[in-house]
Write an enzyme that holds these catalytic residues in place. Structure first.
Site, PDB file in Angstrom:
ATOM      1  N   PHE A  25       9.966  65.385  27.224  1.00 40.77           N
ATOM      2  CA  PHE A  25       8.935  64.607  27.898  1.00 40.77           C
ATOM      3  C   PHE A  25       7.985  65.552  28.617  1.00 40.77           C
ATOM      4  O   PHE A  25       8.426  66.413  29.382  1.00 40.77           O
ATOM      5  CB  PHE A  25       9.563  63.658  28.922  1.00 40.77           C
ATOM      6  CG  PHE A  25      10.344  62.543  28.296  1.00 40.77           C
ATOM      7  CD1 PHE A  25       9.790  61.276  28.178  1.00 40.77           C
ATOM      8  CD2 PHE A  25      11.625  62.760  27.814  1.00 40.77           C
ATOM      9  CE1 PHE A  25      10.503  60.249  27.592  1.00 40.77           C
ATOM     10  CE2 PHE A  25      12.346  61.739  27.222  1.00 40.77           C
ATOM     11  CZ  PHE A  25      11.782  60.478  27.109  1.00 40.77           C
ATOM     12  N   CYS A  31      -3.395  59.237  37.180  1.00 37.80           N
ATOM     13  CA  CYS A  31      -3.596  58.035  36.378  1.00 37.80           C
ATOM     14  C   CYS A  31      -4.918  57.396  36.789  1.00 37.80           C
ATOM     15  O   CYS A  31      -5.314  57.467  37.954  1.00 37.80           O
ATOM     16  CB  CYS A  31      -2.445  57.049  36.584  1.00 37.80           C
ATOM     17  SG  CYS A  31      -2.548  55.601  35.496  1.00 37.80           S
ATOM     18  N   CYS A  35      -1.056  50.930  39.140  1.00 35.95           N
ATOM     19  CA  CYS A  35      -0.248  49.720  38.993  1.00 35.95           C
ATOM     20  C   CYS A  35       0.793  49.634  40.106  1.00 35.95           C
ATOM     21  O   CYS A  35       1.483  50.618  40.396  1.00 35.95           O
ATOM     22  CB  CYS A  35       0.437  49.711  37.636  1.00 35.95           C
ATOM     23  SG  CYS A  35      -0.736  49.807  36.262  1.00 35.95           S
ATOM     24  N   ASP A  39       6.825  53.127  38.546  1.00 33.23           N
ATOM     25  CA  ASP A  39       8.004  53.756  39.137  1.00 33.23           C
ATOM     26  C   ASP A  39       7.950  55.277  39.048  1.00 33.23           C
ATOM     27  O   ASP A  39       8.951  55.950  39.224  1.00 33.23           O
ATOM     28  CB  ASP A  39       9.281  53.232  38.473  1.00 33.23           C
ATOM     29  CG  ASP A  39       9.350  53.534  36.983  1.00 33.23           C
ATOM     30  OD1 ASP A  39       8.382  54.105  36.434  1.00 33.23           O
ATOM     31  OD2 ASP A  39      10.365  53.201  36.364  1.00 33.23           O
ATOM     32  N   THR A  40       6.779  55.820  38.756  1.00 30.96           N
ATOM     33  CA  THR A  40       6.646  57.252  38.549  1.00 30.96           C
ATOM     34  C   THR A  40       5.802  57.887  39.649  1.00 30.96           C
ATOM     35  O   THR A  40       4.679  57.456  39.897  1.00 30.96           O
ATOM     36  CB  THR A  40       5.981  57.530  37.181  1.00 30.96           C
ATOM     37  OG1 THR A  40       6.755  56.900  36.167  1.00 30.96           O
ATOM     38  CG2 THR A  40       5.898  59.010  36.908  1.00 30.96           C
ATOM     39  N   HIS A 176      17.518  54.364  30.121  1.00 35.91           N
ATOM     40  CA  HIS A 176      17.770  55.608  30.853  1.00 35.91           C
ATOM     41  C   HIS A 176      18.197  55.311  32.289  1.00 35.91           C
ATOM     42  O   HIS A 176      19.013  56.030  32.853  1.00 35.91           O
ATOM     43  CB  HIS A 176      16.547  56.531  30.814  1.00 35.91           C
ATOM     44  CG  HIS A 176      15.284  55.900  31.298  1.00 35.91           C
ATOM     45  ND1 HIS A 176      14.635  54.894  30.609  1.00 35.91           N
ATOM     46  CD2 HIS A 176      14.558  56.123  32.406  1.00 35.91           C
ATOM     47  CE1 HIS A 176      13.559  54.537  31.275  1.00 35.91           C
ATOM     48  NE2 HIS A 176      13.488  55.261  32.379  1.00 35.91           N
TER      49      HIS A 176
END
Length: 182
Positions: A25, A31, A35, A39-40, A176
């Site tokens: 990854f 971004c 949003c 969750d990042t 995950h």
């Protein structure tokens, strides 16, 4: 070109069509959307050259590379995709779909957001974070695979019910998180 990278790590893809696939990854910073359910933590990052990115990705045995974020389309171009292909990688992207993408990306996962205009026309899968919204507009998108994902696993029953009423869609869980890996 320098690219702002939040992190590069090796794990299993936990969502969507490629769930369970070992992958490297590349999480890009920043971004263009903010949003509420994201969750990042993706704002921090290190500027890296393509050579540095390829060197880091090459440390892991996976063929699949997933460009994610934040919003990776803010940082990628044909040159990076070409370098990843030259390194023998299958390149996937997880994008909100608001910005054009290099055509040579192997797999496009579009996670459209309600009320936001898309800037892409090619996508292999659509993954909608479900919060009870009308999903019929997303069914018109030009993808082969459609996934509904509960918002942080908090509304799983509601999402399952929606999938059962709309069989074009498949359930995507954040596996995950369920098995406690990255």
């Amino acid at each position: 070109m320098m690219r702002k990278i939040n992190e590069i790590f090796y794990s299993l893809q936990g969502e969507g069509y490629h769930t369970g696939t070992p992958a490297v990854f590349i999480r890009f910073s920043g971004c263009n959307l903010k949003c509420s359910f994201c969750d990042t933590q993706h704002e921090a990052g290190t500027l890296m050259t393509d050579d540095e990115i390829i060197a880091e990705v090459s440390k892991y045995p996976a063929v699949t590379v997933i460009l994610t974020g934040g919003e990776p389309s803010l940082w990628i171009d044909d040159a990076l995709i070409d370098r990843l292909h030259e390194a023998g990688k299958y390149v996937c992207i997880e994008t909100n779909g608001t910005r054009p993408l290099p055509e040579s990306i192997d797999w496009v996962t579009c996670s459209p957001k309600q009320g936001v205009k898309l800037g892409i026309t090619r996508m292999d899968e659509v993954k909608v974070v479900y919060e009870g919204q009308d999903i019929s507009i997303y069914e018109l998108l030009p993808a082969e695979h459609f996934f509904l994902q509960p918002c942080s696993c908090n509304n799983t029953a509601l999402t399952v019910d929606c999938v059962m009423r709309h069989p074009k869609w498949r359930l995507s869980l954040q596996t995950h998180k369920l098995i406690d890996i990255r």
